[in-house]
Design an enzyme around this catalytic site. Structure first.
Site, PDB file in Angstrom:
ATOM      1  N   CYS A   2     -39.558  42.946  67.248  1.00 40.52           N
ATOM      2  CA  CYS A   2     -40.142  41.566  67.718  1.00 40.52           C
ATOM      3  C   CYS A   2     -41.627  41.700  67.096  1.00 40.52           C
ATOM      4  O   CYS A   2     -42.230  42.787  66.854  1.00 40.52           O
ATOM      5  CB  CYS A   2     -40.417  41.783  69.188  1.00 40.52           C
ATOM      6  SG  CYS A   2     -38.814  41.699  70.054  1.00 40.52           S
ATOM      7  N   ARG A  27     -39.929  41.813  61.425  1.00 39.50           N
ATOM      8  CA  ARG A  27     -39.740  42.656  62.535  1.00 39.50           C
ATOM      9  C   ARG A  27     -38.472  41.994  63.562  1.00 39.50           C
ATOM     10  O   ARG A  27     -38.260  42.773  64.623  1.00 39.50           O
ATOM     11  CB  ARG A  27     -41.032  42.551  63.395  1.00 39.50           C
ATOM     12  CG  ARG A  27     -42.279  43.247  62.697  1.00 39.50           C
ATOM     13  CD  ARG A  27     -43.395  43.032  63.619  1.00 39.50           C
ATOM     14  NE  ARG A  27     -43.245  43.999  64.529  1.00 39.50           N
ATOM     15  CZ  ARG A  27     -43.851  45.125  64.632  1.00 39.50           C
ATOM     16  NH1 ARG A  27     -44.464  45.626  63.539  1.00 39.50           N
ATOM     17  NH2 ARG A  27     -43.870  46.050  65.793  1.00 39.50           N
ATOM     18  N   LYS A 491     -28.642  51.896  51.672  1.00 39.63           N
ATOM     19  CA  LYS A 491     -28.872  50.630  50.873  1.00 39.63           C
ATOM     20  C   LYS A 491     -27.865  49.779  50.911  1.00 39.63           C
ATOM     21  O   LYS A 491     -27.943  48.686  51.274  1.00 39.63           O
ATOM     22  CB  LYS A 491     -29.504  51.060  49.675  1.00 39.63           C
ATOM     23  CG  LYS A 491     -30.651  51.595  49.594  1.00 39.63           C
ATOM     24  CD  LYS A 491     -32.131  50.839  50.126  1.00 39.63           C
ATOM     25  CE  LYS A 491     -32.451  51.017  51.451  1.00 39.63           C
ATOM     26  NZ  LYS A 491     -33.228  52.050  52.230  1.00 39.63           N
ATOM     27  N   HIS A 510     -12.966  68.303  51.154  1.00 38.00           N
ATOM     28  CA  HIS A 510     -12.548  68.173  52.459  1.00 38.00           C
ATOM     29  C   HIS A 510     -12.040  67.120  53.249  1.00 38.00           C
ATOM     30  O   HIS A 510     -12.347  67.130  54.763  1.00 38.00           O
ATOM     31  CB  HIS A 510     -13.628  69.219  53.177  1.00 38.00           C
ATOM     32  CG  HIS A 510     -13.837  70.400  52.570  1.00 38.00           C
ATOM     33  ND1 HIS A 510     -13.179  71.328  52.505  1.00 38.00           N
ATOM     34  CD2 HIS A 510     -14.872  70.754  51.627  1.00 38.00           C
ATOM     35  CE1 HIS A 510     -13.581  72.540  51.726  1.00 38.00           C
ATOM     36  NE2 HIS A 510     -14.795  72.009  51.294  1.00 38.00           N
TER      37      HIS A 510
HETATM   38  O1  M6R Z   1     -40.639  53.082  59.858  1.00 39.31           O
HETATM   39  P1  M6R Z   1     -39.754  54.245  59.802  1.00 39.31           P
HETATM   40  O2  M6R Z   1     -39.715  54.972  58.479  1.00 39.31           O
HETATM   41  O3  M6R Z   1     -39.841  55.175  60.887  1.00 39.31           O
HETATM   42  O4  M6R Z   1     -38.073  53.765  59.893  1.00 39.31           O
HETATM   43  C1  M6R Z   1     -36.986  54.363  60.018  1.00 39.31           C
HETATM   44  C2  M6R Z   1     -35.688  53.481  59.630  1.00 39.31           C
HETATM   45  O5  M6R Z   1     -35.668  52.504  60.789  1.00 39.31           O
HETATM   46  C3  M6R Z   1     -35.763  52.809  58.416  1.00 39.31           C
HETATM   47  O6  M6R Z   1     -36.113  53.674  57.426  1.00 39.31           O
HETATM   48  C4  M6R Z   1     -34.258  52.143  58.227  1.00 39.31           C
HETATM   49  O7  M6R Z   1     -33.507  53.029  58.226  1.00 39.31           O
HETATM   50  C5  M6R Z   1     -34.512  51.234  57.039  1.00 39.31           C
HETATM   51  N1  M6R Z   1     -34.007  49.805  57.155  1.00 39.31           N
HETATM   52  C6  M6R Z   1     -33.953  51.656  55.820  1.00 39.31           C
HETATM   53  O8  M6R Z   1     -33.800  50.941  54.610  1.00 39.31           O
END
Ligand code: M6R
Length: 614
Positions: A2, A27, A491, A510
Site C-alpha cells: 500500500c 507498492r 525472476k 536426487h
Molecule cells: O525490500 P526487500 O529486499 O526486503 O524485499 C524482499 C523481497 O520482497 C523481494 O526481494 C522480492 O522477492 C522481489 N519481488 C524479488 O524480485
C-alpha cells in the site's frame, strides 16, 4: 504494501496526490482512492484497479480542493473492490483515513464498535480504525488529532496513516508504527506526506522521516508539530533528500524493469564509488568502519533477508566463508523470527533489504537486537526503517528501484557483500595480497563487463521467443552460481508466471531429473571455474533425457557449446564475482518472456514491491 500520499497547501491537491499515487503504485495496485475537502464538503473517490482507473472514474467530477489524501492498495483484509478501497470514512462521513499496515486487533475493536451502534461498509481493518477515531472523538469530546492519538493507543499492529476531518480542513494528522511515512516540507508552507520520498522529491528536498509511534500534525499557518503517542512534543529532525527526479522516470525504456537492468553498469559503479581503490590496494565501507574489528572477530554471521535479498545473502555466504573464514548462516527472516534462534556473544546479524521496510526482516532484526546481537543493515532505500534501527550499515546506492522484480538492487547487494567480505578478510589476514589484488582489479572491471553482457540483449530476446510458452523451467548452478539459479527461477516465476525451480546442479539426480523431457528448458550456469567439469556432466545428464539446455558460459567456451541448445557468453572474471555477470542474462530472459506473454512486467499480479505486512 500500500502506498499513501497526502497534500495540504495552496495548490490543487488532486493532481499532486494523483501523481504521487502513480509513483507509489509499485507498492500495490489492487485499488486506488483520493479524498478531498472543498466547499462541497468531504469528497471521496475510490476505484478497484490501478490509479489510471481512478483517474478515468474522476474525470469531470469535482476535484477542487487544497487538502487531499490518497491511497493505492495491496489487499490484506477483504477483496480488492471499490468498497474495500481506501480512503475509508467514519460513520458520520466527517473523517477520512488512509492506512498502510495491519490492525491486528481489528476484530475485537469492531465488536466493541458494533455494540456501540457503528455499522461497517467494508471488510477492512482500516474502516475499524476510522470508526474508532470517530467514536473516541464523540465520547471524549476531543479534537480529531487527540482522538487519533487515543485510538492509536488502543491499536495492536502496524500502521502508517493520514487522517483529515471536515471539522478542520486546514489540518492533516499522520502517524506511523512499523510502516514507513515521510513528511515533505514545501517551500510555501505546504506539506506532503507519503510512504516514501518518491512523490515528494519534485516539490522539496526537505523531509522528516517519522519514527515509530510518532504523530505528525501539519496545519496551515502553524507548520509541522511532532508528538509521540504519549503526547510529548518532539523536535522534528529535518533531513535533505538526495534522490534525483530522473531516477523515478522510465527514461525512454518501455518498462522500469528494463531500465533498471540496463542501469546496472552505473549502479554497480555507484555502489563501489569511494569504497574501492585498486591503485592503493584498498577497500572499505564507511558505514561499518566502527564495526570492522567486531566483524573480524565475529564467531558467526547470520544474514536475514527475504526473496531476492535472501539470494544475495546466499552469495554473501560463499564470499564470507571463503574470504574471511567466518561461519555464516543465511536465514529467511520470516522463519528466523518465529523460532527461538540461538544468538550468542560475538554473533552479528546482518539484514539485507532493498526497501529497508520488509516486515519480516525488520522483526527478525528486532528479535536479534533484543537478544543482544549487534545488528547491521545493507539497504537501498536511504532513511528506511531497517537503516534506522540497525547499529550501523551500508547503503547499496543503486538508486530507486521501481519495478517489482528486483534487478539492480540484487547486483548492488552482492557488490556491497563483496566489499564487506574483502575488507574483513584483509583485517583478519585471511586473504593473501595476490588474491586480494586480483579480486579488486576484477571488481573494478565489472561495470564494463555487465555492459558487455547487456550487448547480448537481442540474442537473449531471440532465445526468449523459443521458450516463452514453456510451462516449467529448471535453473541449475553450483557454488556461488547456485543462488544465481534460484534468483533466475524467481525472476521467471514472478513476472511471467511460468513455474520455475532453482537447484544446485548436482541435486538434480536426487529428484528433479524426473521432470526432464523434451519440453523442459534447463537454464544452467556453466562458467569456467572449480565446478565446471561437474556442471558439464550435469548438462550431459539433461541432454541424455532430451531436455533443452540454455547455458551461461565464459566467453570462448567450446565444450558446453557443443552440447547445449543455446549458449550465452559472459566475459571471464574472478570466480567470486561470477554472480554479478551471470545474473544479467536471466534478468533479460525473464523480462523478454514476460513481455512476450503479455504480462505486466513492472507490476506482476498479486505482488507489491515493499512487503510491510507479515
Ligand atoms: O525490500 P526487500 O529486499 O526486503 O524485499 C524482499 C523481497 O520482497 C523481494 O526481494 C522480492 O522477492 C522481489 N519481488 C524479488 O524480485
Amino acid at each position: 504494501m500500500c502506498g499513501i500520499v497526502a497534500y495540504i497547501g495552496e495548490e490543487q491537491a488532486f493532481p499532486i496526490v494523483l501523481k504521487g499515487l502513480k509513483r507509489l503504485e509499485y507498492r500495490g495496485y489492487d485499488s486506488a482512492g483520493i479524498a478531498l475537502i472543498n466547499k462541497e464538503g468531504l469528497l471521496n473517490y475510490k476505484h478497484k484497479g490501478k490509479v489510471s482507473e481512478l483517474e478515468k472514474h474522476t474525470d469531470k467530477k469535482n476535484i477542487d480542493g487544497t487538502i487531499g489524501i490518497g491511497h493505492t492498495r495491496w489487499a490484506t483484509h477483504g477483496l480488492p473492490n471499490d468498497v474495500n478501497a481506501h480512503p475509508h470514512l467514519s460513520g458520520n462521513e466527517n473523517i477520512a483515513l488512509i492506512h498502510n499496515g495491519i490492525i491486528e486487533n481489528y476484530d475485537t475493536l469492531k465488536e466493541g464498535l458494533i455494540a456501540r451502534g457503528h455499522t461497517f461498509k467494508s471488510e477492512t481493518d482500516t474502516e475499524v480504525l476510522v470508526h474508532l477515531v470517530e467514536d473516541i472523538q464523540e465520547h471524549e469530546k476531543v479534537s480529531t488529532a487527540e482522538a487519533v492519538r487515543l485510538a492509536l493507543n488502543n491499536v495492536i499492529g502496524a500502521y502508517a496513516i493520514v487522517v483529515m476531518s471536515k471539522d478542520n480542513p486546514n489540518q492533516l494528522i499522520a502517524a506511523r508504527k512499523s510502516s514507513p511515512l515521510v513528511v515533505g516540507i514545501g517551500k510555501e508552507g505546504d506539506f506532503y506526506l507519503a510512504s516514501d520520498a518518491t512523490p515528494i522529491v519534485e516539490y522539496t528536498n526537505e523531509v522528516v522521516y517519522l519514527e515509530d509511534e510518532e504523530i505528525a500534525i501539519v496545519e496551515r499557518n502553524k507548520g509541522l508539530r511532532l508528538y509521540n503517542i504519549q503526547n510529548q512534543e518532539k523536535t522534528p529532525y529535518i533531513q535533505e533528500l538526495e534522490m534525483q527526479l530522473e531516477a523515478l522516470e522510465k527514461g525512454g525504456y518501455e518498462h522500469f524493469m528494463l531500465k533498471e537492468i540496463h542501469e546496472q553498469p552505473r549502479s554497480i559503479k555507484d555502489c563501489f564509488r569511494g569504497r574501492l581503490n585498486v591503485n592503493k590496494g584498498w577497500v572499505g565501507l564507511g558505514g561499518i568502519k566502527d564495526y570492522e574489528q567486531q566483524l573480524a572477530t565475529a564467531k558467526r554471521i547470520i544474514f536475514v533477508a527475504c526473496g531476492t535479498s535472501w539470494h544475495a545473502a546466499l552469495v554473501g555466504e560463499y564470499l564470507f566463508e571463503d574470504l574471511t573464514r567466518i561461519p555464516v548462516e543465511v536465514e529467511y527472516a520470516s522463519e528466523f523470527r518465529y523460532r527461538n534462534p540461538i544468538i550468542g556473544e560475538g554473533d552479528i546479524v546482518i539484514a539485507i533489504s532493498q526497501s529497508g521496510e520488509t516486515a519480516d526482516t525488520l522483526a527478525a532484526l528486532e528479535l536479534a537486537k533484543a537478544k543482544g546481537a549487534t545488528i547491521l543493515g545493507i539497504c537501498n532505500v536511504v532513511g528506511s526503517s531497517i537503516s534506522r534501527i540497525t547499529h550501523a550499515g551500508s547503503y547499496t546506492h543503486a538508486g530507486p528501484e521501481i519495478g517489482v522484480a528486483s534487478t539492480k538492487a540484487f547486483t548492488a547487494q552482492v557488490t556491497v557483500l563483496t566489499i564487506m567480505a574483502l575488507a574483513i578478510a584483509r583485517k583478519k589476514g585471511t586473504l593473501n595480497e595476490a588474491k586480494f589484488r586480483r579480486i579488486i582489479t576484477e571488481l573494478e572491471l565489472i561495470p564494463e563487463k555487465v555492459a558487455k553482457v547487456l550487448e547480448s540483449s537481442d540474442y537473449i530476446e531471440s532465445i526468449s521467443e523459443i521458450y516463452k510458452d514453456a510451462a516449467n523451467a529448471l535453473y541449475l548452478g553450483r557454488g556461488n552460481s547456485f543462488p544465481v539459479a534460484l534468483e533466475g527461477a524467481l525472476k521467471l516465476k514472478e513476472i511471467s508466471y511460468i513455474h520455475a525451480e532453482g537447484y544446485p546442479a548436482a541435486e538434480m539426480k536426487h529428484g528433479p531429473i524426473a521432470l526432464i523431457d523434451e519440453a523442459m528448458p534447463v537454464f544452467v550456469i556453466a562458467t569456467k571455474g572449480q565446478s565446471y567439469e561437474k556442471v558439464v556432466s550435469n548438462i550431459q545428464e539433461v541432454k541424455a533425457r532430451k531436455g533443452k539446455v540454455i547455458a551461461i558460459v565464459t566467453e570462448g567456451d567450446k565444450q558446453v557449446k557443443a552440447m547445449a541448445d543455446h549458449v550465452i557468453e559472459i566475459p571471464d572474471t574472478d570466480e567470486h564475482l561470477v554472480p554479478l555477470l551471470a545474473t544479467i542474462p536471466f534478468q533479460l530472459l525473464s523480462y523478454y518472456i514476460a513481455v512476450m506473454r503479455g504480462c505486466n512486467v513492472d507490476q506482476p499480479r498479486n505482488l507489491a514491491k515493499s512487503v510491510t505486512v507479515e
